[in-house]
Scaffold this motif. Structure first.
Motif, PDB file in Angstrom:
ATOM      1  N   ALA A 115      24.687  41.385  35.486  1.00 31.36           N
ATOM      2  CA  ALA A 115      25.120  42.442  36.052  1.00 31.36           C
ATOM      3  C   ALA A 115      26.666  42.655  35.773  1.00 31.36           C
ATOM      4  N   ARG A 116      27.244  41.446  35.951  1.00 35.29           N
ATOM      5  CA  ARG A 116      28.675  41.312  36.045  1.00 35.29           C
ATOM      6  C   ARG A 116      29.428  42.002  34.753  1.00 35.29           C
ATOM      7  N   GLU A 117      28.716  41.744  33.775  1.00 39.50           N
ATOM      8  CA  GLU A 117      29.221  41.950  32.264  1.00 39.50           C
ATOM      9  C   GLU A 117      29.280  43.658  32.219  1.00 39.50           C
ATOM     10  N   SER A 118      27.986  44.204  32.753  1.00 43.26           N
ATOM     11  CA  SER A 118      27.983  45.710  32.805  1.00 43.26           C
ATOM     12  C   SER A 118      29.093  46.258  33.752  1.00 43.26           C
ATOM     13  N   LEU A 119      29.294  45.656  34.631  1.00 45.07           N
ATOM     14  CA  LEU A 119      30.354  46.139  35.693  1.00 45.07           C
ATOM     15  C   LEU A 119      31.762  45.928  34.956  1.00 45.07           C
ATOM     16  N   GLU A 120      31.822  44.875  34.034  1.00 44.82           N
ATOM     17  CA  GLU A 120      33.352  44.737  33.650  1.00 44.82           C
ATOM     18  C   GLU A 120      33.362  45.888  32.656  1.00 44.82           C
ATOM     19  N   LEU A 121      32.428  46.112  31.688  1.00 43.01           N
ATOM     20  CA  LEU A 121      32.382  47.381  30.589  1.00 43.01           C
ATOM     21  C   LEU A 121      32.868  48.415  31.422  1.00 43.01           C
ATOM     22  N   ASN A 122      32.202  48.870  32.555  1.00 41.97           N
ATOM     23  CA  ASN A 122      32.667  50.115  33.367  1.00 41.97           C
ATOM     24  C   ASN A 122      33.851  50.198  33.866  1.00 41.97           C
ATOM     25  N   ALA A 123      34.422  48.808  34.002  1.00 47.90           N
ATOM     26  CA  ALA A 123      35.876  48.849  34.475  1.00 47.90           C
ATOM     27  C   ALA A 123      36.873  48.994  33.308  1.00 47.90           C
ATOM     28  N   ARG A 124      36.530  48.728  32.088  1.00 50.48           N
ATOM     29  CA  ARG A 124      37.336  48.863  30.928  1.00 50.48           C
ATOM     30  C   ARG A 124      37.262  50.350  30.701  1.00 50.48           C
ATOM     31  N   ILE A 125      36.202  50.955  30.939  1.00 48.94           N
ATOM     32  CA  ILE A 125      35.920  52.371  30.467  1.00 48.94           C
ATOM     33  C   ILE A 125      36.965  53.057  31.333  1.00 48.94           C
ATOM     34  N   TYR A 126      37.002  52.729  32.614  1.00 45.75           N
ATOM     35  CA  TYR A 126      37.708  53.665  33.542  1.00 45.75           C
ATOM     36  C   TYR A 126      39.050  53.099  33.672  1.00 45.75           C
ATOM     37  N   GLY A 127      39.366  51.924  32.903  1.00 42.40           N
ATOM     38  CA  GLY A 127      40.868  51.502  33.092  1.00 42.40           C
ATOM     39  C   GLY A 127      41.295  50.835  34.481  1.00 42.40           C
ATOM     40  N   ILE A 128      40.105  50.299  35.024  1.00 40.63           N
ATOM     41  CA  ILE A 128      40.538  49.599  36.419  1.00 40.63           C
ATOM     42  C   ILE A 128      41.310  48.337  36.175  1.00 40.63           C
ATOM     43  N   PRO A 129      42.546  48.127  36.864  1.00 38.67           N
ATOM     44  CA  PRO A 129      43.009  46.753  36.592  1.00 38.67           C
ATOM     45  C   PRO A 129      41.895  45.602  37.052  1.00 38.67           C
ATOM     46  N   LYS A 130      42.253  44.269  36.617  1.00 36.02           N
ATOM     47  CA  LYS A 130      41.266  43.305  36.861  1.00 36.02           C
ATOM     48  C   LYS A 130      41.369  42.956  38.063  1.00 36.02           C
ATOM     49  N   ASP A 131      42.264  42.772  38.848  1.00 35.11           N
ATOM     50  CA  ASP A 131      42.533  42.529  40.285  1.00 35.11           C
ATOM     51  C   ASP A 131      41.865  43.262  41.066  1.00 35.11           C
ATOM     52  N   SER A 132      41.905  44.717  40.984  1.00 37.85           N
ATOM     53  CA  SER A 132      41.306  45.814  41.602  1.00 37.85           C
ATOM     54  C   SER A 132      39.637  45.638  41.353  1.00 37.85           C
ATOM     55  N   PHE A 133      39.371  45.317  40.192  1.00 31.37           N
ATOM     56  CA  PHE A 133      37.951  45.334  39.807  1.00 31.37           C
ATOM     57  C   PHE A 133      37.369  44.138  40.531  1.00 31.37           C
ATOM     58  N   GLU A 134      38.041  42.966  40.636  1.00 28.30           N
ATOM     59  CA  GLU A 134      37.577  41.713  41.398  1.00 28.30           C
ATOM     60  C   GLU A 134      37.646  41.948  42.878  1.00 28.30           C
ATOM     61  N   ARG A 135      38.604  42.677  43.402  1.00 24.25           N
ATOM     62  CA  ARG A 135      38.546  42.987  44.753  1.00 24.25           C
ATOM     63  C   ARG A 135      37.455  43.870  45.356  1.00 24.25           C
ATOM     64  N   THR A 136      37.268  44.898  44.344  1.00 20.08           N
ATOM     65  CA  THR A 136      36.240  45.934  44.850  1.00 20.08           C
ATOM     66  C   THR A 136      34.612  45.352  44.614  1.00 20.08           C
ATOM     67  N   VAL A 137      34.410  44.435  43.553  1.00 27.23           N
ATOM     68  CA  VAL A 137      33.282  43.791  43.522  1.00 27.23           C
ATOM     69  C   VAL A 137      32.840  42.988  44.376  1.00 27.23           C
ATOM     70  N   ALA A 138      33.990  42.027  44.829  1.00 25.73           N
ATOM     71  CA  ALA A 138      33.739  41.012  45.973  1.00 25.73           C
ATOM     72  C   ALA A 138      33.210  41.804  47.205  1.00 25.73           C
ATOM     73  N   GLU A 139      33.944  42.830  47.535  1.00 28.41           N
ATOM     74  CA  GLU A 139      33.977  43.456  48.834  1.00 28.41           C
ATOM     75  C   GLU A 139      32.183  44.374  48.834  1.00 28.41           C
ATOM     76  N   MET A 140      31.912  44.871  47.684  1.00 24.88           N
ATOM     77  CA  MET A 140      30.706  45.642  47.669  1.00 24.88           C
ATOM     78  C   MET A 140      29.609  44.701  47.508  1.00 24.88           C
ATOM     79  N   THR A 141      29.594  43.731  46.872  1.00 24.06           N
ATOM     80  CA  THR A 141      28.536  42.576  46.713  1.00 24.06           C
ATOM     81  C   THR A 141      28.267  41.949  48.043  1.00 24.06           C
ATOM     82  N   ALA A 142      29.258  41.917  48.498  1.00 21.60           N
ATOM     83  CA  ALA A 142      29.272  41.165  50.111  1.00 21.60           C
ATOM     84  C   ALA A 142      28.605  42.189  50.930  1.00 21.60           C
ATOM     85  N   LEU A 143      28.946  43.407  50.957  1.00 24.80           N
ATOM     86  CA  LEU A 143      28.270  44.358  51.850  1.00 24.80           C
ATOM     87  C   LEU A 143      26.954  44.582  51.518  1.00 24.80           C
TER      88      LEU A 143
END
Length: 240
Positions: A115-143
């Motif tokens: 799942a992480r690799e699909s999410l990383e692909l989406n992040a590249r498509i939308y140009g999401i910075p790595k730190d923002s990506f990690e923060r968002t994924v950590a928050e949402m997976t915890a919830l």
């Protein structure tokens, strides 16, 4: 302020009408008869910024067709719609970066990748910075209680776990508008509750405008401020 404005939206499909039996099949090779099927007819409604609205109706009422038109996947036969000031079916890049569509019966994650690799692909498509990506994924997976499932192949996830990952993928770029088509279909009671609590939290925190279809009344009762009812694609009633 209205984020979604729909006026007289109509969508018809031309379908092949086959006569019964072998003779009908042979006749169809040389002369085909078609009929027009109205999936959506003269639908009108508006949704304000930050609203979480239920979109209800029986199977075949035109709910998914309407969501696909608002997402730009289908062109309407007639009528108009604006979402965030954009005409959806013009498919402008500025619009595509501000909405998300999640179809409960369709996959957007790569089946044979973690799942992480699909999410990383989406992040590249939308140009999401790595730190923002990690923060968002950590928050949402915890919830959604799926922190330990990020490195699991999507095909090995349970239905509930996969749907939670699909939801994260849809919200990764922080869309202003979210279209949800049966997001809890087939999920167990615990997973349904987790998804509902997540959506309520996300809507309250991000003020995301959400249009939700569901056949589970618990989803509608616990989440939606009001409902829009579509009946066989021909009319819409609004209940505040």
């Amino acid at each position: 302020m209205s984020v979604i404005e729909v006026q007289g939206l109509t969508k018809s499909f031309r379908t092949y009408k086959k006569n019964p039996g072998l003779s009908g099949a042979i006749k169809g090779l040389f002369h085909r008869e078609y009929e027009m099927t109205l999936a959506v007819k003269d639908v009108s409604f508006s949704i304000d910024e930050g609203e979480l609205v239920g979109f209800l109706g029986p199977n075949g009422a035109g709910k998914t067709t309407t969501l696909k038109m608002l997402s730009g996947l289908l062109y309407p036969t007639s009528g108009s719609a604006k979402v965030l000031g954009y005409v959806p079916w013009e498919r402008k890049d500025g619009y595509r970066r501000q909405f998300a569509l999640l179809l409960g019966q369709k996959n957007q994650l790569w089946w044979d990748l973690p799942a992480r690799e699909s999410l990383e692909l989406n992040a590249r498509i939308y140009g999401i910075p790595k730190d923002s990506f990690e923060r968002t994924v950590a928050e949402m997976t915890a919830l959604l209680t799926v922190e330990d499932k990020l490195n699991v192949m999507v095909r090995e996830l349970s239905l509930g776990e996969r749907m939670k990952m699909e939801l994260i993928a849809s919200l990764l770029h922080q869309p202003k508008v979210l279209f949800l088509d049966e997001p809890t279909i087939g999920l167990d009671v615990v997973s349904q509750k987790t998804v509902r609590e997540f959506l309520r939290h996300h809507n309250a925190k991000r003020k995301t405008t959400i249009l939700l279809t569901s056949h589970y009344m618990a989803d509608i009762q616990e989440l939606c401020q009001r409902v829009i009812i579509i009946d066989h694609g021909t009319s819409v009633r609004r209940n505040h």
